[in-house]
Scaffold this active site. Structure first.
Site, PDB file in Angstrom:
ATOM      1  N   GLY A  54     -20.665  -9.871  -1.810  1.00 51.00           N
ATOM      2  CA  GLY A  54     -22.197  -9.988  -1.445  1.00 51.00           C
ATOM      3  C   GLY A  54     -22.889  -9.082  -0.930  1.00 51.00           C
ATOM      4  N   ALA A 114     -22.551 -17.177  14.350  1.00 50.10           N
ATOM      5  CA  ALA A 114     -23.841 -17.066  14.732  1.00 50.10           C
ATOM      6  C   ALA A 114     -24.846 -17.034  13.668  1.00 50.10           C
ATOM      7  CB  ALA A 114     -23.841 -15.822  15.536  1.00 50.10           C
ATOM      8  N   ALA A 142     -17.092 -10.641   0.039  1.00 52.14           N
ATOM      9  CA  ALA A 142     -17.010  -9.074  -0.118  1.00 52.14           C
ATOM     10  C   ALA A 142     -17.880  -8.520  -0.833  1.00 52.14           C
ATOM     11  CB  ALA A 142     -15.462  -8.507  -0.121  1.00 52.14           C
ATOM     12  N   LYS A 150     -33.237 -16.522  -0.353  1.00 54.04           N
ATOM     13  CA  LYS A 150     -32.642 -16.933   0.427  1.00 54.04           C
ATOM     14  C   LYS A 150     -32.520 -18.545   0.151  1.00 54.04           C
ATOM     15  CE  LYS A 150     -32.167 -17.575   5.504  1.00 54.04           C
ATOM     16  NZ  LYS A 150     -30.757 -17.320   5.172  1.00 54.04           N
ATOM     17  N   HIS A 209     -38.263 -14.382   4.674  1.00 54.24           N
ATOM     18  CA  HIS A 209     -37.028 -13.910   4.474  1.00 54.24           C
ATOM     19  C   HIS A 209     -37.163 -13.641   2.626  1.00 54.24           C
ATOM     20  CE1 HIS A 209     -34.803 -15.213   7.592  1.00 54.24           C
ATOM     21  NE2 HIS A 209     -33.956 -14.239   7.549  1.00 54.24           N
ATOM     22  N   HIS A 210     -36.345 -12.911   1.991  1.00 54.69           N
ATOM     23  CA  HIS A 210     -36.382 -12.371   0.800  1.00 54.69           C
ATOM     24  C   HIS A 210     -36.426 -13.738   0.005  1.00 54.69           C
ATOM     25  CE1 HIS A 210     -31.995 -13.098   0.715  1.00 54.69           C
ATOM     26  NE2 HIS A 210     -31.978 -12.676   1.739  1.00 54.69           N
ATOM     27  N   THR A 269     -31.285 -18.212  11.882  1.00 58.56           N
ATOM     28  CA  THR A 269     -31.771 -17.688  13.113  1.00 58.56           C
ATOM     29  C   THR A 269     -32.995 -18.341  13.629  1.00 58.56           C
ATOM     30  OG1 THR A 269     -30.893 -15.654  11.968  1.00 58.56           O
ATOM     31  CG2 THR A 269     -32.811 -15.518  13.930  1.00 58.56           C
TER      32      THR A 269
HETATM   33  P1  NAD Z   1     -24.980 -13.124  -1.227  1.00 59.33           P
HETATM   34  O1  NAD Z   1     -25.203 -14.251  -2.214  1.00 59.33           O
HETATM   35  O2  NAD Z   1     -25.369 -11.807  -1.262  1.00 59.33           O
HETATM   36  O3  NAD Z   1     -23.426 -13.000  -0.905  1.00 59.33           O
HETATM   37  C1  NAD Z   1     -22.429 -14.438  -0.557  1.00 59.33           C
HETATM   38  C2  NAD Z   1     -21.339 -13.998  -1.391  1.00 59.33           C
HETATM   39  O4  NAD Z   1     -20.141 -14.955  -1.373  1.00 59.33           O
HETATM   40  C3  NAD Z   1     -21.424 -13.679  -2.887  1.00 59.33           C
HETATM   41  O5  NAD Z   1     -20.773 -12.515  -3.233  1.00 59.33           O
HETATM   42  C4  NAD Z   1     -20.571 -14.872  -3.572  1.00 59.33           C
HETATM   43  O6  NAD Z   1     -20.020 -14.626  -4.728  1.00 59.33           O
HETATM   44  C5  NAD Z   1     -19.559 -15.353  -2.350  1.00 59.33           C
HETATM   45  N1  NAD Z   1     -19.143 -16.577  -2.711  1.00 59.33           N
HETATM   46  C6  NAD Z   1     -19.563 -17.808  -3.052  1.00 59.33           C
HETATM   47  N2  NAD Z   1     -18.631 -18.700  -3.030  1.00 59.33           N
HETATM   48  C7  NAD Z   1     -17.547 -18.115  -2.643  1.00 59.33           C
HETATM   49  C8  NAD Z   1     -15.984 -18.703  -2.521  1.00 59.33           C
HETATM   50  N3  NAD Z   1     -15.881 -19.825  -2.852  1.00 59.33           N
HETATM   51  N4  NAD Z   1     -15.080 -17.832  -1.783  1.00 59.33           N
HETATM   52  C9  NAD Z   1     -15.552 -16.694  -1.586  1.00 59.33           C
HETATM   53  N5  NAD Z   1     -16.662 -15.901  -1.640  1.00 59.33           N
HETATM   54  C10 NAD Z   1     -17.648 -16.815  -2.276  1.00 59.33           C
HETATM   55  O7  NAD Z   1     -25.524 -13.599   0.275  1.00 59.33           O
HETATM   56  P2  NAD Z   1     -25.851 -12.725   1.537  1.00 59.33           P
HETATM   57  O8  NAD Z   1     -27.150 -12.416   1.732  1.00 59.33           O
HETATM   58  O9  NAD Z   1     -24.763 -11.783   1.679  1.00 59.33           O
HETATM   59  O10 NAD Z   1     -25.629 -14.080   2.809  1.00 59.33           O
HETATM   60  C11 NAD Z   1     -24.495 -14.692   2.860  1.00 59.33           C
HETATM   61  C12 NAD Z   1     -24.672 -15.739   3.838  1.00 59.33           C
HETATM   62  O11 NAD Z   1     -24.745 -15.194   5.332  1.00 59.33           O
HETATM   63  C13 NAD Z   1     -25.957 -16.813   3.697  1.00 59.33           C
HETATM   64  O12 NAD Z   1     -25.599 -17.884   4.429  1.00 59.33           O
HETATM   65  C14 NAD Z   1     -26.934 -15.821   4.571  1.00 59.33           C
HETATM   66  O13 NAD Z   1     -27.947 -16.843   5.204  1.00 59.33           O
HETATM   67  C15 NAD Z   1     -25.943 -15.548   5.792  1.00 59.33           C
HETATM   68  N6  NAD Z   1     -26.448 -14.325   6.629  1.00 59.33           N
HETATM   69  C16 NAD Z   1     -25.886 -14.461   7.893  1.00 59.33           C
HETATM   70  C17 NAD Z   1     -26.591 -13.199   8.760  1.00 59.33           C
HETATM   71  C18 NAD Z   1     -26.079 -13.184  10.150  1.00 59.33           C
HETATM   72  O14 NAD Z   1     -26.460 -12.471  11.042  1.00 59.33           O
HETATM   73  N7  NAD Z   1     -25.522 -14.546  10.654  1.00 59.33           N
HETATM   74  C19 NAD Z   1     -27.356 -12.157   8.138  1.00 59.33           C
HETATM   75  C20 NAD Z   1     -27.532 -12.196   6.957  1.00 59.33           C
HETATM   76  C21 NAD Z   1     -27.011 -13.295   5.900  1.00 59.33           C
END
Ligand code: NAD
Length: 268
Positions: free
Chosen positions: A12, A124, A10, A161, A157-158, A168
């Site tokens: 992230g 997804a 939450a 990543k 991507h940024h 995707t």
């Molecule tokens: P992010 O790094 O900003 O957020 C990830 C969060 O997970 C962080 O706050 C981190 O502290 C937390 N985390 C790490 N270990 C943890 C644990 N053991 N328990 C609970 N929380 C934990 O990354 P993001 O940009 O939010 O992306 C997260 C994931 O989602 C990545 O794998 C990304 O590729 C994916 N993503 C998927 C989609 C989609 O549509 N499927 C879209 C965007 C991002």
């Protein structure tokens, strides 16, 4: 009835986008929010963390506590956190999960499938309507265009990543392979690099760019000797993934156990 969701990750980027999108949805309530042990934000109100008014839910590092009274678990974290989160759910009221985390290994994917024998899981690599429609169009194009058309997937991507190619891009590649009656691992091209990097007929190639703050650009190219068909998508804002994940949460609540995709949710 109000649907109670709990968010893993939450603090992230996606977690905060989910909090904001959920706060705009009168049919949803946030029942719990979790992030990693040691996160400096633990204990903070997750509304305030996302720049909103406080909502009375504090960030915890316990998936068991965050999920206790929730109906649907939503996870955008890391592969290890996805699995430890799912392991914590049997003692909670959660009966469905939405997983957006990408970069899982085959073994980690297998473990998610095991959990889907107990609860409904929508997983997804991308929750946007546009990308899921693109995936369906790519599958159709691959079916209609013969092997003289080379298929290449490009993504940007940024710079932060971790995994590549993106979940995707792999989803789009899988749809292209499926259109040709194959599975991606059998037809995926190794990256073109070095002195013997010739393209093999029938393979699907991936090209990756990383930089800046790009939310996510994807393009499938079908390339013949005399024409190129390009089908592409550009994400302008993370809120599209958050709104899609919340749509998937509503769809999954009350559904029979099983592993579902966003294409199942959208019917495309
Ligand atoms: P992010 O790094 O900003 O957020 C990830 C969060 O997970 C962080 O706050 C981190 O502290 C937390 N985390 C790490 N270990 C943890 C644990 N053991 N328990 C609970 N929380 C934990 O990354 P993001 O940009 O939010 O992306 C997260 C994931 O989602 C990545 O794998 C990304 O590729 C994916 N993503 C998927 C989609 C989609 O549509 N499927 C879209 C965007 C991002």
């Amino acid at each position: 009835m109000t649907l109670r969701i709990a968010i893993n990750g939450a603090a992230g980027r996606m977690g905060q986008a989910l909090v904001i999108a959920a706060a705009e949805s009168p049919d949803l309530a946030i029942a719990g929010a979790c992030d990693r042990a040691g996160s400096p934000e633990l204990g903070a109100d997750i509304g305030a963390l996302s720049g909103l008014a406080p909502i009375g839910v504090a960030l915890t590092d316990s998936a068991a506590d965050a999920s206790r009274t929730a109906h649907v678990w939503i996870d955008f974290t890391t592969p290890a956190a996805t699995l430890s989160g799912l392991d914590a759910l049997p003692d909670s009221s959660v009966r469905a999960a939405v997983i957006g985390t990408t970069g899982l290994s085959d073994e980690e994917e297998r473990q998610v499938t095991q959990h889907a024998r107990r609860i409904a899981i929508v997983k997804a690599g991308n929750f946007s309507m546009g990308v899921n429609l693109l995936t369906a169009l790519v599958e159709q194009a691959a079916q209609r265009l013969g092997p003289d058309w080379d298929i290449e997937i490009r993504e940007t991507h940024h710079r932060r990543k971790a995994d590549a190619p993106s979940g995707t891009a792999l989803m789009i590649g899988s749809a292209a392979a499926q259109g040709r009656g194959a599975v991606l691992p059998d037809v995926r091209s190794a990256p073109y690099d070095g002195p013997s990097a010739l393209r093999e007929r029938g393979r699907i190639g991936f090209a990756v760019t990383r930089g800046g703050g790009v939310v996510g650009d994807h393009e499938a190219q079908f390339i013949s000797d005399s024409e190129i068909l390009t089908i592409g998508h550009r994400a302008l804002d993370r809120s599209i993934f958050a709104r899609g994940a919340l749509h998937a949460a509503r769809w999954a609540a009350g559904r029979a156990p099983g592993l579902y995709t966003m294409r199942d949710v959208l019917g495309v």
